[in-house]
Motif scaffolding. Structure first.
Motif, PDB file in Angstrom:
ATOM      1  N   TRP A 247       0.897  -1.272  -0.150  1.00 22.35           N
ATOM      2  CA  TRP A 247       0.086   0.173   0.165  1.00 22.35           C
ATOM      3  C   TRP A 247       1.032   1.143  -0.033  1.00 22.35           C
ATOM      4  O   TRP A 247       0.449   2.333  -0.251  1.00 22.35           O
ATOM      5  N   SER A 248       2.292   1.118   0.125  1.00 18.62           N
ATOM      6  CA  SER A 248       2.760   2.381   0.242  1.00 18.62           C
ATOM      7  C   SER A 248       3.691   2.557  -0.955  1.00 18.62           C
ATOM      8  O   SER A 248       4.430   3.540  -0.823  1.00 18.62           O
ATOM      9  N   THR A 250       4.326   3.836  -4.312  1.00 15.68           N
ATOM     10  CA  THR A 250       3.880   5.317  -5.273  1.00 15.68           C
ATOM     11  C   THR A 250       4.545   5.152  -6.603  1.00 15.68           C
ATOM     12  O   THR A 250       5.394   4.395  -6.825  1.00 15.68           O
ATOM     13  N   SER A 251       3.842   6.176  -7.176  1.00 17.71           N
ATOM     14  CA  SER A 251       4.316   6.547  -8.510  1.00 17.71           C
ATOM     15  C   SER A 251       6.000   6.922  -8.547  1.00 17.71           C
ATOM     16  O   SER A 251       6.770   6.680  -9.655  1.00 17.71           O
ATOM     17  N   GLN A 252       6.288   7.513  -7.637  1.00 16.25           N
ATOM     18  CA  GLN A 252       7.890   7.860  -7.248  1.00 16.25           C
ATOM     19  C   GLN A 252       8.679   6.787  -7.142  1.00 16.25           C
ATOM     20  O   GLN A 252       9.873   6.797  -7.884  1.00 16.25           O
ATOM     21  N   HIS A 253       8.310   5.628  -6.746  1.00 20.00           N
ATOM     22  CA  HIS A 253       9.215   4.349  -6.827  1.00 20.00           C
ATOM     23  C   HIS A 253       9.267   3.882  -8.199  1.00 20.00           C
ATOM     24  O   HIS A 253      10.506   3.654  -8.618  1.00 20.00           O
ATOM     25  N   ALA A 542      -0.141   2.555  -9.264  1.00 18.89           N
ATOM     26  CA  ALA A 542       1.299   3.279  -9.173  1.00 18.89           C
ATOM     27  C   ALA A 542       1.403   3.534 -10.754  1.00 18.89           C
ATOM     28  O   ALA A 542       1.769   4.923 -11.003  1.00 18.89           O
ATOM     29  N   ASN A 545      -0.871   6.197 -12.013  1.00 15.63           N
ATOM     30  CA  ASN A 545      -0.595   7.353 -11.689  1.00 15.63           C
ATOM     31  C   ASN A 545       0.695   8.051 -11.977  1.00 15.63           C
ATOM     32  O   ASN A 545       0.915   9.274 -11.904  1.00 15.63           O
ATOM     33  N   TYR A 546       1.521   7.208 -12.979  1.00 21.57           N
ATOM     34  CA  TYR A 546       3.005   7.876 -13.138  1.00 21.57           C
ATOM     35  C   TYR A 546       2.851   8.869 -14.238  1.00 21.57           C
ATOM     36  O   TYR A 546       1.866   8.569 -15.381  1.00 21.57           O
TER      37      TYR A 546
END
Length: 546
Positions: A247-248, A250-253, A542, A545-546
């Motif tokens: 759940w953690s 993110t698109s940043q990953h 994710a 959302n990227y």
């Protein structure tokens, strides 16, 4: 035996190795290509041709042994496996004869280490025999053998539910074996090793190590993740997150992996993360059903005088925990007593007979149950596979806040997003998810004409709830009613930390009076696929959302 490049592997069953032996260990540096060349021909579909090949292999090995006795030692474990694990009687009998002939020449031959069959937890007479041609699973076993001259314990146990198995085989082959994938197959095998290591699934790793070498992988990479290319090392953080707290993500990953030096292309990353999710889920089944070592694995045979070797623990992959922790894992609310089948049966009849609407239940109570199960587990023990990990101490973390399922729904978000990337894969996964969600025999513990849909969906949604996914249209009070504490603890351990699962938790289902072993495997398949879908939908969200 090693898996040929051009053939599909049904990933073998997996439990731990009782000692930290890796294929990177010098004494284990076997030329698996020679083993493959010798035995892959047994996959011939024509019976007459197969019998000729059997005779040719036996003659060649005996000739080698007469010339130089110990030159055939690298073939012995494969001969032993085929003598005990083949869907064709002529193969098994010929390999047993070959072992006897080699022994008569003065060669010490190996013995099967475990007498239990393909699972520590499930009696071998409850699993379809590989050579039972009347079994519904036999055609799948036969095709598995045709593909790579092996029927793994994984495939054999899944054979209890052949209608599902055909879908799993298709998805596994597509992800790990299809030649048109953007990632080379030794990369796929190494990524799968990294994913398996997170749950300390040692024997799965052992099989994948062999596959990696067979696909042309560099032996040095098996010494540890720090020896692998930086591109693979960069994947470790996301592997950790998906395994223990998806759940953690993110698109940043994803952006960190898609940009900069040693970056991944978008198709490469999607294939890699799909494999990661697939293997994470696979280890829950392997460990959840207590599968035994493949006979030709390092820990599947021995050279002692006894025909069998009894394991020190009932399930070597399970770490030792203090008795107090064992009691807590066995179920706090029922004080360690077995789950009463009659209680579940009665509740299920009551639920199926009612027409209650979805209730606005006290979700804090349900959340507290998950918190209790999470804190009751023992701390993560040192892993023999830590060399394949960064942050090996990382373990399951309870979600900080609810994620609404509508944002992660497979039908509305996951399936369309996956189709945009790989239409074939999306359809394969969709059929697999639908099959396991609809699979029913209308029986329960020997009772017939039972509607188990609410019980099966309760298991599915409870797994999603463990990953923080909450659905408005799910009655969580029903889940609490239908899944007693011991049952929930099994689901929790299998889903979140299968490396800590022990046999007493599996046996806590009171199989003598309640669920059959086939039904337990059915539940474990539901858990595996529910986890895979939940974890994979976090990846797809994710990505979108990227």
């Amino acid at each position: 035996m090693v898996i040929p490049l051009e053939k599909e592997e049904m990933l073998g069953s997996a439990t731990s190795r009782p000692e930290n032996i890796s294929l990177s260990t010098p004494k284990e540096r076997i030329d698996y290509t020679l083993v493959e060349e010798m035995f892959s021909k047994l996959a011939a579909e024509d019976e007459f041709e197969r019998k000729q090949i059997i005779q040719s292999i036996s003659s060649d090995i005996l000739e080698m042994a007469r010339s130089e006795l110990h030159s055939v030692k690298l073939f012995l474990s494969t001969i032993l496996r085929l003598a005990h694990r083949s869907p064709f009687v002529e193969v098994s009998e010929s390999m047993k004869t070959l072992l006897g002939n080699l022994e008569s020449l003065g060669l010490q031959v190996p013995r099967v280490r475990f007498r239990k069959g393909p699972s520590f937890y499930i009696p071998k007479d409850k699993v379809p025999r590989l050579d039972d041609m009347k079994s519904e699973a036999w055609p799948i076993y036969r095709d598995a053998f045709f593909n790579d001259a092996r029927v793994s314990h994984m495939v054999q146990v899944m054979g209890l539910h052949p209608r599902y198995l055909v879908h799993w085989v298709q998805s596994h082959h597509y992800l790990m074996r299809e030649c048109n994938g953007v990632l080379p197959r030794h990369y796929r095998a190494y990524i799968a090793i990294m994913a398996s290591a997170r749950h300390n699934c040692l024997y799965t790793v052992n099989l994948l190590e062999r596959e990696f070498l067979c696909f042309g992988g560099d032996q040095e990479w098996l010494e540890g993740l720090n020896k692998a290319p930086k591109k693979l090392q960069n994947l470790a953080t996301v592997n950790n997150i998906l395994c223990h707290k998806p759940w953690s993500l993110t698109s940043q990953h994803l952006q960190d992996l898609l940009t900069g030096p040693d970056s991944w292309s978008r198709p490469e990353l999607m294939q890699a993360l799909t494999i990661v999710c697939h293997i994470h889920a696979l280890t829950t089944f392997v460990l959840g059903c207590g599968l035994t070592h493949e006979i030709d694995s390092i820990a599947g045979h021995n050279y002692g005088s006894s025909g069998y070797c009894t394991p020190v623990h009932s399930y070597p992959n399970s770490p030792q925990v203090d008795s107090g922790e064992d009691d807590m894992l066995a179920g706090q609310e029922n004080n360690g007593n077995p789950i009463m089948f009659d209680d579940i049966y009665t509740r299920l009849l009551q639920e199926n007979g009612s027409s209650s609407l979805i209730q606005d239940v006290n979700h804090q109570i349900f959340t507290d149950l998950i918190e209790q199960e999470a804190t009751s587990s023992s701390r993560r023990k040192t892993s023999a596979l830590s060399h394949y990990m960064f942050q090996p101490e990382m373990e399951y973390e309870k979600y900080a806040s609810r994620i609404f399922g509508e944002e992660l729904d497979w039908e509305d978000m996951g399936y369309p997003t996956c189709r945009n990337w790989d239409e074939t894969l999306a359809d394969i996964l969709n059929r697999k998810f639908r099959n396991i969600q609809e699979l029913t025999y209308h029986t329960m513990g020997g009772k017939e004409n039972i509607d188990t849909s609410k019980l099966r969906s309760s298991v599915w949604y409870y797994v999603h709830r463990l990953w923080g996914i909450y659905y408005y249209n799910v009655d969580y009070s029903m889940i609490q009613e239908l899944l007693p504490p011991g049952f929930r603890n099994y689901i929790f351990c299998t889903t979140c930390m299968p490396e800590q699962l022990k046999e007493d938790i599996f046996n806590n289902w009171e199989s003598k009076r309640g669920f059959t072993h086939s039904e337990k495997v059915h539940f474990c398949l539901i858990i595996m696929e529910a986890r895979f879908q939940a974890e994979y939908c976090f990846v797809l969200k994710a990505l979108s959302n990227y």
